[in-house]
Design an enzyme around this catalytic site. Sequence first.
Site, short mmCIF file in Angstrom:
data_model
loop_
_atom_site.label_atom_id
_atom_site.label_comp_id
_atom_site.label_asym_id
_atom_site.label_seq_id
_atom_site.Cartn_x
_atom_site.Cartn_y
_atom_site.Cartn_z
CE1 TYR A 59 -3.93 -2.09 0.38
CE2 TYR A 59 -2.70 -3.08 2.29
CZ TYR A 59 -3.52 -2.95 0.97
OH TYR A 59 -4.88 -4.63 1.12
CG HIS B 129 -5.19 4.64 4.21
ND1 HIS B 129 -5.92 5.70 5.47
CD2 HIS B 129 -5.29 3.50 5.17
CE1 HIS B 129 -6.15 5.25 6.22
NE2 HIS B 129 -6.49 4.14 5.96
CG ASN C 34 -11.17 1.71 11.89
OD1 ASN C 34 -11.29 1.56 12.61
ND2 ASN C 34 -10.99 0.73 11.04
#
Length: 346
Positions: free
Chosen positions: A162, A167, A259
């Site tokens: 990622y 993100h 989160n």
Amino acid sequence: MKFDLAVTVREKTGKGAARQLRREGKVPGVLYGQGECLLLTIEPDSLVKILKAQAGGAALVSLTLTGAKSKPNRTALLRDFQVDPVEGHVLHADLFEISMDKAIRVKVPLHLTGGVPAGVKEGGILHHNMRELHIECLPGTLPDFIEVDASGLAIAQGGAAYAQTRHNVGMWVIERAAARWSIRLAKRSMAHRGSGRLGSELLELAGTLDWMNITGPPLKGLLREYSLTADDLILIHDDLDLGLGRLRIKQAGGHGGHNGIKSIIDAIGTPQFVRVKVGIGRPAPRQDSADYVLEPFTKEEVEIVSPCLDRAVDALECLIHRGTAVAMNQFNVREKPEEDEGILPG
């Protein structure tokens, strides 16, 4: 897989009618879509067979409707159902009529294959956080599930996958800061880390290699390693609620549904730390936020975000040398919210 299901169109509405159907051993249901809403009576045995066979996926159903005024044969998705928490009986089912020549957007289960991953054999732990994928396809090509071979997955490789996503924009700021301040980043444990100085201040730059949602424990360990507290922490993270390329500094606050930040607050026991937020903008109206943040920036978006990364490094320098109040006054330009990645001035 496509299932056959015979149902009866009913006219009685309301909770009383639904309860009566259940007493008779039937399942009340509703068929939505295509400009109408039909109330249905469904045989439970046929419905349970579909639910067991599909095991969590989106069930494509060929409906035969008794009592329908038009189109007695239709195609639908079994979208939702309710089960009695005590006895396990199906209480209700929702179906959505579809056209076979129009794309649908559904969740499909994600199955890992390949046996024990390489990283687990090396002593790592496999975090299987994503259990399903949102896909868009024609109904006739809808898969029962999607398989992913995890056998070659090494320690920290999942996080690395990622690296170019929205993100991970906090890590991009860390890399820009390291380049400007001549700090060499190297892999240590579950982070890219590097020590150096900015003027008289000793710094530790750190960007996690672990999953975003479990950032807290490694960060807690890093603070403990240097005998630091939350007051010494500046967290850099992406923010959905800030426009693309916008920057905002915030002193403390909640996790705002993020989160990663929640993990940090839970781990270190306080929300009292400074955040530098980099705006990544909102997803399209029908796009899932989780999918959006895990996608790479487009070429056009990178051109907008890149200057913001340099400005974020400017903000870090101001925070370190002149404090939070001055930095907020200088860099905050109307807007709001929160998310993840870290720098520790020591």
